[in-house]
Motif scaffolding. Structure first.
Motif, PDB file in Angstrom:
ATOM      1  N   GLY A 181       0.811  -1.222   0.000  1.00 40.91           N
ATOM      2  CA  GLY A 181       0.000   0.000   0.000  1.00 40.91           C
ATOM      3  C   GLY A 181       0.842   1.270   0.000  1.00 40.91           C
ATOM      4  O   GLY A 181       0.594   2.187  -0.801  1.00 40.91           O
ATOM      5  N   PRO A 182       1.834   1.360   0.866  1.00 45.99           N
ATOM      6  CA  PRO A 182       2.656   2.573   0.873  1.00 45.99           C
ATOM      7  C   PRO A 182       3.395   2.815  -0.443  1.00 45.99           C
ATOM      8  O   PRO A 182       3.858   3.935  -0.707  1.00 45.99           O
ATOM      9  CB  PRO A 182       3.654   2.306   2.024  1.00 45.99           C
ATOM     10  CG  PRO A 182       2.927   1.350   2.926  1.00 45.99           C
ATOM     11  CD  PRO A 182       2.132   0.466   1.995  1.00 45.99           C
ATOM     12  N   HIS A 183       3.513   1.762  -1.277  1.00 50.43           N
ATOM     13  CA  HIS A 183       4.149   1.934  -2.594  1.00 50.43           C
ATOM     14  C   HIS A 183       3.102   2.212  -3.686  1.00 50.43           C
ATOM     15  O   HIS A 183       3.420   2.223  -4.872  1.00 50.43           O
ATOM     16  CB  HIS A 183       4.946   0.673  -2.955  1.00 50.43           C
ATOM     17  CG  HIS A 183       6.011   0.351  -1.948  1.00 50.43           C
ATOM     18  ND1 HIS A 183       7.220   1.015  -1.898  1.00 50.43           N
ATOM     19  CD2 HIS A 183       6.026  -0.531  -0.916  1.00 50.43           C
ATOM     20  CE1 HIS A 183       7.948   0.551  -0.895  1.00 50.43           C
ATOM     21  NE2 HIS A 183       7.240  -0.385  -0.278  1.00 50.43           N
ATOM     22  N   GLY A 184       1.857   2.371  -3.258  1.00 51.30           N
ATOM     23  CA  GLY A 184       0.805   2.719  -4.210  1.00 51.30           C
ATOM     24  C   GLY A 184       0.265   1.542  -4.990  1.00 51.30           C
ATOM     25  O   GLY A 184      -0.362   1.718  -6.039  1.00 51.30           O
ATOM     26  N   ILE A 185       0.504   0.325  -4.500  1.00 48.54           N
ATOM     27  CA  ILE A 185       0.008  -0.880  -5.195  1.00 48.54           C
ATOM     28  C   ILE A 185      -1.122  -1.493  -4.365  1.00 48.54           C
ATOM     29  O   ILE A 185      -0.942  -1.785  -3.183  1.00 48.54           O
ATOM     30  CB  ILE A 185       1.143  -1.913  -5.381  1.00 48.54           C
ATOM     31  CG1 ILE A 185       2.270  -1.305  -6.225  1.00 48.54           C
ATOM     32  CG2 ILE A 185       0.602  -3.190  -6.034  1.00 48.54           C
ATOM     33  CD1 ILE A 185       3.529  -2.169  -6.286  1.00 48.54           C
ATOM     34  N   ARG A 186      -2.273  -1.668  -5.002  1.00 49.05           N
ATOM     35  CA  ARG A 186      -3.428  -2.274  -4.335  1.00 49.05           C
ATOM     36  C   ARG A 186      -3.441  -3.782  -4.606  1.00 49.05           C
ATOM     37  O   ARG A 186      -3.070  -4.219  -5.705  1.00 49.05           O
ATOM     38  CB  ARG A 186      -4.729  -1.664  -4.854  1.00 49.05           C
ATOM     39  CG  ARG A 186      -4.853  -0.172  -4.587  1.00 49.05           C
ATOM     40  CD  ARG A 186      -6.187   0.388  -5.071  1.00 49.05           C
ATOM     41  NE  ARG A 186      -6.369   0.259  -6.509  1.00 49.05           N
ATOM     42  CZ  ARG A 186      -7.206  -0.584  -7.103  1.00 49.05           C
ATOM     43  NH1 ARG A 186      -7.964  -1.394  -6.391  1.00 49.05           N
ATOM     44  NH2 ARG A 186      -7.303  -0.634  -8.422  1.00 49.05           N
ATOM     45  N   VAL A 187      -3.888  -4.558  -3.615  1.00 44.32           N
ATOM     46  CA  VAL A 187      -3.961  -6.021  -3.778  1.00 44.32           C
ATOM     47  C   VAL A 187      -5.292  -6.519  -3.213  1.00 44.32           C
ATOM     48  O   VAL A 187      -5.613  -6.258  -2.045  1.00 44.32           O
ATOM     49  CB  VAL A 187      -2.799  -6.745  -3.056  1.00 44.32           C
ATOM     50  CG1 VAL A 187      -2.770  -8.215  -3.463  1.00 44.32           C
ATOM     51  CG2 VAL A 187      -1.453  -6.091  -3.369  1.00 44.32           C
ATOM     52  N   ASN A 188      -6.058  -7.207  -4.036  1.00 40.66           N
ATOM     53  CA  ASN A 188      -7.366  -7.739  -3.628  1.00 40.66           C
ATOM     54  C   ASN A 188      -7.526  -9.165  -4.140  1.00 40.66           C
ATOM     55  O   ASN A 188      -6.708  -9.639  -4.953  1.00 40.66           O
ATOM     56  CB  ASN A 188      -8.491  -6.863  -4.212  1.00 40.66           C
ATOM     57  CG  ASN A 188      -8.505  -5.465  -3.619  1.00 40.66           C
ATOM     58  OD1 ASN A 188      -8.848  -5.279  -2.454  1.00 40.66           O
ATOM     59  ND2 ASN A 188      -8.118  -4.469  -4.415  1.00 40.66           N
ATOM     60  N   THR A 189      -8.582  -9.831  -3.678  1.00 41.20           N
ATOM     61  CA  THR A 189      -8.930 -11.140  -4.237  1.00 41.20           C
ATOM     62  C   THR A 189     -10.358 -11.095  -4.764  1.00 41.20           C
ATOM     63  O   THR A 189     -11.204 -10.358  -4.256  1.00 41.20           O
ATOM     64  CB  THR A 189      -8.836 -12.272  -3.187  1.00 41.20           C
ATOM     65  OG1 THR A 189      -9.534 -11.884  -2.007  1.00 41.20           O
ATOM     66  CG2 THR A 189      -7.401 -12.587  -2.844  1.00 41.20           C
ATOM     67  N   VAL A 190     -10.594 -11.928  -5.759  1.00 40.43           N
ATOM     68  CA  VAL A 190     -11.941 -12.211  -6.245  1.00 40.43           C
ATOM     69  C   VAL A 190     -12.189 -13.692  -5.968  1.00 40.43           C
ATOM     70  O   VAL A 190     -11.367 -14.542  -6.320  1.00 40.43           O
ATOM     71  CB  VAL A 190     -12.060 -11.916  -7.758  1.00 40.43           C
ATOM     72  CG1 VAL A 190     -13.334 -12.517  -8.339  1.00 40.43           C
ATOM     73  CG2 VAL A 190     -12.019 -10.411  -7.997  1.00 40.43           C
ATOM     74  N   SER A 191     -13.295 -13.987  -5.293  1.00 41.19           N
ATOM     75  CA  SER A 191     -13.605 -15.380  -4.937  1.00 41.19           C
ATOM     76  C   SER A 191     -14.840 -15.858  -5.689  1.00 41.19           C
ATOM     77  O   SER A 191     -15.981 -15.576  -5.290  1.00 41.19           O
ATOM     78  CB  SER A 191     -13.837 -15.501  -3.430  1.00 41.19           C
ATOM     79  OG  SER A 191     -12.603 -15.539  -2.742  1.00 41.19           O
ATOM     80  N   PRO A 192     -14.621 -16.607  -6.776  1.00 39.66           N
ATOM     81  CA  PRO A 192     -15.775 -17.117  -7.522  1.00 39.66           C
ATOM     82  C   PRO A 192     -16.469 -18.249  -6.778  1.00 39.66           C
ATOM     83  O   PRO A 192     -15.851 -18.999  -6.024  1.00 39.66           O
ATOM     84  CB  PRO A 192     -15.148 -17.658  -8.826  1.00 39.66           C
ATOM     85  CG  PRO A 192     -13.756 -17.114  -8.871  1.00 39.66           C
ATOM     86  CD  PRO A 192     -13.352 -16.923  -7.441  1.00 39.66           C
ATOM     87  N   GLY A 193     -17.777 -18.347  -7.040  1.00 41.09           N
ATOM     88  CA  GLY A 193     -18.516 -19.545  -6.670  1.00 41.09           C
ATOM     89  C   GLY A 193     -18.424 -20.539  -7.812  1.00 41.09           C
ATOM     90  O   GLY A 193     -17.406 -20.589  -8.524  1.00 41.09           O
ATOM     91  N   LEU A 194     -19.469 -21.331  -8.008  1.00 46.58           N
ATOM     92  CA  LEU A 194     -19.427 -22.329  -9.085  1.00 46.58           C
ATOM     93  C   LEU A 194     -19.599 -21.625 -10.436  1.00 46.58           C
ATOM     94  O   LEU A 194     -20.614 -20.969 -10.679  1.00 46.58           O
ATOM     95  CB  LEU A 194     -20.520 -23.383  -8.885  1.00 46.58           C
ATOM     96  CG  LEU A 194     -20.470 -24.579  -9.841  1.00 46.58           C
ATOM     97  CD1 LEU A 194     -19.126 -25.299  -9.785  1.00 46.58           C
ATOM     98  CD2 LEU A 194     -21.599 -25.562  -9.540  1.00 46.58           C
ATOM     99  N   ILE A 195     -18.596 -21.785 -11.281  1.00 46.39           N
ATOM    100  CA  ILE A 195     -18.576 -21.105 -12.574  1.00 46.39           C
ATOM    101  C   ILE A 195     -18.883 -22.113 -13.677  1.00 46.39           C
ATOM    102  O   ILE A 195     -18.255 -23.179 -13.762  1.00 46.39           O
ATOM    103  CB  ILE A 195     -17.191 -20.449 -12.815  1.00 46.39           C
ATOM    104  CG1 ILE A 195     -16.879 -19.444 -11.687  1.00 46.39           C
ATOM    105  CG2 ILE A 195     -17.138 -19.785 -14.185  1.00 46.39           C
ATOM    106  CD1 ILE A 195     -17.900 -18.332 -11.496  1.00 46.39           C
ATOM    107  N   ASP A 196     -19.850 -21.772 -14.509  1.00 46.19           N
ATOM    108  CA  ASP A 196     -20.289 -22.677 -15.575  1.00 46.19           C
ATOM    109  C   ASP A 196     -19.225 -22.808 -16.656  1.00 46.19           C
ATOM    110  O   ASP A 196     -18.415 -21.903 -16.857  1.00 46.19           O
ATOM    111  CB  ASP A 196     -21.579 -22.125 -16.196  1.00 46.19           C
ATOM    112  CG  ASP A 196     -22.389 -23.211 -16.882  1.00 46.19           C
ATOM    113  OD1 ASP A 196     -22.005 -24.402 -16.779  1.00 46.19           O
ATOM    114  OD2 ASP A 196     -23.400 -22.860 -17.521  1.00 46.19           O
TER     115      ASP A 196
END
Ligand SMILES: NC(=O)c1ccc[n+]([C@@H]2O[C@H](COP(=O)([O-])OP(=O)(O)OC[C@H]3O[C@@H](n4cnc5c(N)ncnc54)[C@H](OP(=O)(O)O)[C@@H]3O)[C@@H](O)[C@H]2O)c1
Length: 278
Positions: A201-216
């Protein structure tokens, strides 16, 4: 043609791992439709990745030719100026040094890196009683350790305003039978993102996750009718997810509208995680 319903990501240079697979290809399609330049990763060259590159180039060429006259292209590499804003990059992510090599390929191809989607992963099913240490380690190597390696390599070349998104799973918080190794690795991915959000964060880089459910995917209902039926009986929004649903969430997190969002896990599951489970 750029999809006007998506945030405008013109000028962003994005590496998407596992794009030869089902969800990775869907993610790549949505980034291309949002105007981003994409490096699509595959383990090796094959018909799947070549077909995807051809498809995405047909989208992004149209985009680069005039949909965004306000966006400067003067500092882009030649192939981006020409409008071919998709390139394929290759690595076996289990191999030593793969992450540094892959990020270097993407930087060479795109002229820099503004975003990384850590999507590649394996999903073997083995009951705990039969699970070997070797299989546990193999799942963690691909699904967690490679995410750490790639994130570190990418962050080292990223400027402020960049981002990293990992594809985790609803199983990070709600395990399924036969998936202890997978669920544990995905929970690790979610926590890696939170820890990386703190330190990058202090370097200006954001980090997140996306958690899919059951994907067709084609053939899913035939291969796993009980799983699909059980999902459909419980999920509040009454359908399976699509690879494009996952891609839309990644595009959202990549957009300027998400510039104050980091360390978060976004479930793309039709509400399944809200169900009481009894
Ligand atoms: N499908 C779902 O319902 C679901 C739900 C929640 C989360 N997810 C997650 O979504 C991501 C994509 O899943 P998917 O369903 O699209 O699976 P998929 O179709 O099997 O695609 C996986 C991709 O990862 C690549 N990959 C795996 N191990 C690799 C390695 N060691 N080196 C290089 N590439 C490697 C695969 O390449 P190869 O084809 O060459 O092996 C493929 O491109 C995974 O992280 C998965 O855990 C999926």
């Amino acid at each position: 043609m750029r999809d006007g319903g998506l945030p405008d990501l013109t000028g962003q240079r994005v590496l998407i791992t596992g794009a030869s697979g089902h969800i990775g290809a869907g993610i790549a399609r949505r980034f291309a439709a949002a105007g981003a330049a994409v490096a699509v990763h595959a383990r090796r060259e094959d018909d799947r990745i070549n077909g995807l590159v051809d498809e995405l180039r047909s989208i992004t060429t149209t985009t680069a030719e005039g949909a965004h006259p306000h966006t400067s292209t003067t500092d882009r590499p030649e192939f981006l100026k020409a409008g071919a804003m998709t390139t394929a990059v290759f690595a076996d992510l289990d191999a030593a040094g793969a992450a540094d090599d892959l990020v270097a390929q993407a930087v060479r191809a795109l002229g820099g890196l503004d975003g990384l989607v850590n999507n590649a992963g394996v999903q073997p099913v083995t009951p705990l009683a039969a699970l070997t240490r070797a299989e546990w380690d193999a799942v963690h190597r691909t699904n967690l350790s490679a995410v750490f390696d790639l994130s570190r390599a990418a962050a080292s070349v990223m400027a402020r305003g960049s981002w990293i998104t990992h594809i985790a799973s609803v199983e990070a918080s709600r395990p399924a039978s036969g998936h202890a190794h997978y669920a544990a690795a995905k929970a690790g991915v979610v926590m890696h993102a939170r820890a990386a959000a703190l330190e990058y964060g202090p370097h200006g880089i954001r980090v997140n996750t996306v958690s899919p459910g059951l994907i067709d995917r084609p053939g899913l209902a035939e291969d796993w009718p009980a799983g699909v039926a059980s999902w459909l009986a419980q999920v509040p929004l009454g359908r399976l997810g699509s690879a494009e649903d996952v891609g839309n969430a990644c595009v959202l997190l990549a957009s300027p509208a998400a510039s104050f969002i980091t360390g978060q896990d976004l479930a793309v599951d039709g509400g399944m995680l809200t169900t009481p489970g009894w």
